[in-house]
Each structure stands twice: as structure tokens, then as C-alpha cells.
Design a protein around this motif. Sequence first.
Motif, PDB file in Angstrom:
ATOM      1  N   GLU A  28      88.651  34.540   3.667  1.00  9.18           N
ATOM      2  CA  GLU A  28      89.590  33.461   3.393  1.00  9.18           C
ATOM      3  C   GLU A  28      90.250  33.611   2.026  1.00  9.18           C
ATOM      4  O   GLU A  28      91.453  33.374   1.880  1.00  9.18           O
ATOM      5  CB  GLU A  28      88.879  32.102   3.473  1.00  9.18           C
ATOM      6  CG  GLU A  28      89.824  30.929   3.257  1.00  9.18           C
ATOM      7  CD  GLU A  28      89.140  29.585   3.228  1.00  9.18           C
ATOM      8  OE1 GLU A  28      89.840  28.575   2.979  1.00  9.18           O
ATOM      9  OE2 GLU A  28      87.905  29.521   3.433  1.00  9.18           O
ATOM     10  N   GLN A  29      89.499  34.046   1.008  1.00  6.78           N
ATOM     11  CA  GLN A  29      90.082  34.158  -0.324  1.00  6.78           C
ATOM     12  C   GLN A  29      91.182  35.221  -0.376  1.00  6.78           C
ATOM     13  O   GLN A  29      92.150  35.084  -1.127  1.00  6.78           O
ATOM     14  CB  GLN A  29      89.015  34.449  -1.384  1.00  6.78           C
ATOM     15  CG  GLN A  29      88.238  35.742  -1.196  1.00  6.78           C
ATOM     16  CD  GLN A  29      86.946  35.553  -0.435  1.00  6.78           C
ATOM     17  OE1 GLN A  29      86.842  34.622   0.381  1.00  6.78           O
ATOM     18  NE2 GLN A  29      85.964  36.393  -0.694  1.00  6.78           N
ATOM     19  N   ASP A  30      91.067  36.265   0.460  1.00 10.55           N
ATOM     20  CA  ASP A  30      92.112  37.288   0.504  1.00 10.55           C
ATOM     21  C   ASP A  30      93.375  36.745   1.162  1.00 10.55           C
ATOM     22  O   ASP A  30      94.498  37.028   0.719  1.00 10.55           O
ATOM     23  CB  ASP A  30      91.619  38.524   1.255  1.00 10.55           C
ATOM     24  CG  ASP A  30      90.561  39.305   0.493  1.00 10.55           C
ATOM     25  OD1 ASP A  30      90.181  38.847  -0.618  1.00 10.55           O
ATOM     26  OD2 ASP A  30      90.110  40.346   0.992  1.00 10.55           O
ATOM     27  N   VAL A  31      93.206  35.971   2.236  1.00 15.46           N
ATOM     28  CA  VAL A  31      94.361  35.361   2.893  1.00 15.46           C
ATOM     29  C   VAL A  31      95.036  34.376   1.937  1.00 15.46           C
ATOM     30  O   VAL A  31      96.265  34.342   1.805  1.00 15.46           O
ATOM     31  CB  VAL A  31      93.946  34.661   4.198  1.00 15.46           C
ATOM     32  CG1 VAL A  31      95.135  33.948   4.834  1.00 15.46           C
ATOM     33  CG2 VAL A  31      93.340  35.665   5.175  1.00 15.46           C
ATOM     34  N   ALA A  32      94.241  33.588   1.236  1.00 12.95           N
ATOM     35  CA  ALA A  32      94.799  32.608   0.300  1.00 12.95           C
ATOM     36  C   ALA A  32      95.593  33.281  -0.811  1.00 12.95           C
ATOM     37  O   ALA A  32      96.595  32.740  -1.291  1.00 12.95           O
ATOM     38  CB  ALA A  32      93.677  31.762  -0.294  1.00 12.95           C
ATOM     39  N   ALA A  33      95.174  34.471  -1.227  1.00  7.91           N
ATOM     40  CA  ALA A  33      95.841  35.169  -2.321  1.00  7.91           C
ATOM     41  C   ALA A  33      97.137  35.841  -1.891  1.00  7.91           C
ATOM     42  O   ALA A  33      97.967  36.177  -2.749  1.00  7.91           O
ATOM     43  CB  ALA A  33      94.889  36.210  -2.920  1.00  7.91           C
ATOM     44  N   THR A  34      97.337  36.028  -0.587  1.00  8.96           N
ATOM     45  CA  THR A  34      98.485  36.814  -0.120  1.00  8.96           C
ATOM     46  C   THR A  34      99.424  36.041   0.796  1.00  8.96           C
ATOM     47  O   THR A  34     100.466  36.576   1.178  1.00  8.96           O
ATOM     48  CB  THR A  34      97.996  38.068   0.627  1.00  8.96           C
ATOM     49  OG1 THR A  34      97.095  37.676   1.681  1.00  8.96           O
ATOM     50  CG2 THR A  34      97.258  39.010  -0.321  1.00  8.96           C
ATOM     51  N   HIS A  35      99.079  34.802   1.145  1.00  3.36           N
ATOM     52  CA  HIS A  35      99.890  34.056   2.110  1.00  3.36           C
ATOM     53  C   HIS A  35     100.277  32.687   1.567  1.00  3.36           C
ATOM     54  O   HIS A  35      99.524  32.050   0.827  1.00  3.36           O
ATOM     55  CB  HIS A  35      99.141  33.884   3.433  1.00  3.36           C
ATOM     56  CG  HIS A  35      99.028  35.147   4.207  1.00  3.36           C
ATOM     57  ND1 HIS A  35      98.152  36.154   3.883  1.00  3.36           N
ATOM     58  CD2 HIS A  35      99.706  35.587   5.309  1.00  3.36           C
ATOM     59  CE1 HIS A  35      98.283  37.159   4.740  1.00  3.36           C
ATOM     60  NE2 HIS A  35      99.211  36.837   5.614  1.00  3.36           N
ATOM     61  N   PRO A  56      98.529  29.676  11.167  1.00  5.87           N
ATOM     62  CA  PRO A  56      97.460  30.645  10.908  1.00  5.87           C
ATOM     63  C   PRO A  56      96.711  30.399   9.601  1.00  5.87           C
ATOM     64  O   PRO A  56      95.537  30.716   9.490  1.00  5.87           O
ATOM     65  CB  PRO A  56      98.203  31.981  10.867  1.00  5.87           C
ATOM     66  CG  PRO A  56      99.410  31.767  11.720  1.00  5.87           C
ATOM     67  CD  PRO A  56      99.815  30.340  11.460  1.00  5.87           C
ATOM     68  N   TYR A  57      97.409  29.849   8.584  1.00  6.99           N
ATOM     69  CA  TYR A  57      96.751  29.493   7.331  1.00  6.99           C
ATOM     70  C   TYR A  57      97.585  28.423   6.638  1.00  6.99           C
ATOM     71  O   TYR A  57      98.813  28.418   6.745  1.00  6.99           O
ATOM     72  CB  TYR A  57      96.583  30.704   6.405  1.00  6.99           C
ATOM     73  CG  TYR A  57      95.689  30.391   5.225  1.00  6.99           C
ATOM     74  CD1 TYR A  57      94.320  30.271   5.400  1.00  6.99           C
ATOM     75  CD2 TYR A  57      96.218  30.170   3.954  1.00  6.99           C
ATOM     76  CE1 TYR A  57      93.483  29.939   4.333  1.00  6.99           C
ATOM     77  CE2 TYR A  57      95.383  29.841   2.889  1.00  6.99           C
ATOM     78  CZ  TYR A  57      94.026  29.733   3.090  1.00  6.99           C
ATOM     79  OH  TYR A  57      93.201  29.399   2.043  1.00  6.99           O
ATOM     80  N   TYR A  58      96.922  27.512   5.920  1.00 10.29           N
ATOM     81  CA  TYR A  58      97.588  26.442   5.198  1.00 10.29           C
ATOM     82  C   TYR A  58      97.393  26.638   3.695  1.00 10.29           C
ATOM     83  O   TYR A  58      96.255  26.623   3.203  1.00 10.29           O
ATOM     84  CB  TYR A  58      97.033  25.075   5.618  1.00 10.29           C
ATOM     85  CG  TYR A  58      97.427  24.666   7.018  1.00 10.29           C
ATOM     86  CD1 TYR A  58      98.520  23.823   7.241  1.00 10.29           C
ATOM     87  CD2 TYR A  58      96.727  25.129   8.128  1.00 10.29           C
ATOM     88  CE1 TYR A  58      98.889  23.451   8.522  1.00 10.29           C
ATOM     89  CE2 TYR A  58      97.090  24.767   9.415  1.00 10.29           C
ATOM     90  CZ  TYR A  58      98.173  23.932   9.604  1.00 10.29           C
ATOM     91  OH  TYR A  58      98.543  23.578  10.885  1.00 10.29           O
ATOM     92  N   SER A  59      98.500  26.833   2.994  1.00 15.06           N
ATOM     93  CA  SER A  59      98.454  26.935   1.537  1.00 15.06           C
ATOM     94  C   SER A  59      98.187  25.556   0.940  1.00 15.06           C
ATOM     95  O   SER A  59      98.339  24.531   1.624  1.00 15.06           O
ATOM     96  CB  SER A  59      99.784  27.473   1.012  1.00 15.06           C
ATOM     97  OG  SER A  59     100.808  26.515   1.225  1.00 15.06           O
TER      98      SER A  59
END
Length: 271
Positions: free
Chosen positions: A43-50, A92-95
Amino acid sequence: MPLSWYACAHCGFWQRHFAPADCPVCNDTRNDLPEDGWRFLPEQDVAATHDGSWRQVADDLWAFTTTPHLGLGGTGWLIVREGGNIAFEAAPYYSPAMLEQIARLGGIRYLAASHAHGYGALFQLQRDCNPEMLAIHKDDLGMTKAFRVTTPYDDVLEIAPGYTLHHVGGHYEGQAAFHDAVGRRLFCGDMFKIDQDAAGVSHAISSHKAFHKDIPLTHGEIRQYRDVIAPLAFDAVLTPFEYAPEVGRDVAVAVLDEALARAPGVKRIPL
């Protein structure tokens, strides 16, 4: 290794795991396996790039999307209403900015999704928005380990007056459609695939078991779709990926009737 959330880099399906060995969505017959092997994003990788964005589709309806594209790239729909907002499907992900916008709009009281292709980051919405309900059909509970289902159901579940989940099966065993009688909309899951141009204008519609592999539905599955949606009043359909105001009840039922009148097969019908 601590228990955490991981997204499949190929399809975006989230698992809460120590270290996923594979992806149940990619392994399924409806999807392809990744050509370069498994890769899972913490999750931390997705948060850093999306990041992501939102847009208002109607007076009471908002769409949330993730950028850059992650997995299948679905849309999270949010119905804003007195008595508590309803979220159906998930991005897919929420910032943080996306979650702040949801909070500004009143948060989420009820949360549901059609099937695994629309789950997106449901786990985030449950964790951050604390809805009192997360409803998934009982036949798809095996795909829900990333979040906690509070309300499994059988055939029909009325979330709130005028907002009802209907089990339709077909594309997925537990697939559900969500009828918004107030807004005259049908959130149809993957009952239908809407082909759209870059401007979002719909130009073809089809119904299928697995779109990318052109696996057709059986006549029995199509009849179940028809039996469920024919009595419902709606002027637009919304999939996990498309908003199609060109497709109302009459068009949707005609597509199913056309499929019942011939041998099973995927056919894209022009709109």
C-alpha cells in the motif's frame, strides 16, 4: 513479515496478506495471467506513486478515479443523499485528497460493490470512512479477504428506500446490480460492457462471461439478467468503468432479448 494490504500490479486486486503468492482475480478464467509474472505492490508504494481525481456526474452523483492507471482502472461511484451517502464500487486507490473530498460530501454510510472487478480499494473506504454497512453477495465472499463484509445477502437487499441490490450472477457467481430508483439508474456491474470513445460517448454494448476472451453467457444466465432488470425503471447504466446515459431499460432489455434469440456468443451491438 507484517500483515498488510497489497495490490496486484496486473489487475489491481487488493489482498490483505503477509506476502501474496498469486492473485485470485488473475487466476480466474475471466482474466489473463501477467506475462512477466507476479508482482504485488504494498500500500505504501501505491500511495507514493498514485493520485486521483473526482468529477460530478449529476446533482447527486460523483465519480472517483485513480491516476496513473492501476490494474483494471475502475470508478468509484458516490451517491450523495439525505439519510447517508451510498458508495458503490471503488476506485483502485484513494489518495488523501480523494478521501477528504468524500468527507466534505458527507462521508459514506452504505458501501457495496457488484463483484471482484469493481472492488477496487473498498478496504480503504471501510477503514477511513467507517460505513455502517458493507454489502457483498454471499456467493462472492471468497474474494473479500481485504475487507470485512458486514452484510452478506441472498437475492435482494434494500440498502435504503429506493436503493436496492439485486443478485444477477452470470459474469460472476455473486454479481449484483444496484438499482437507484430515485435517480433512475442501474449500476449494472459487468452485466454489460459499454464501448465508448475518448469523449465518453457510447457506441456499442455487449454482454459476456469474459469480455477479453469473448466467452459468452449461457441462455440461462441471460434470462436471469432479464428477469431481474426488466421490472426496474432506469434511464442510464453505470458499469465499474463507464457511465452510459444512452442505455436505459428498453435498450438493455432489447440487448438481452437479441442474445436469447440466437446461439450463445459475444456480439457488440451498435448504439
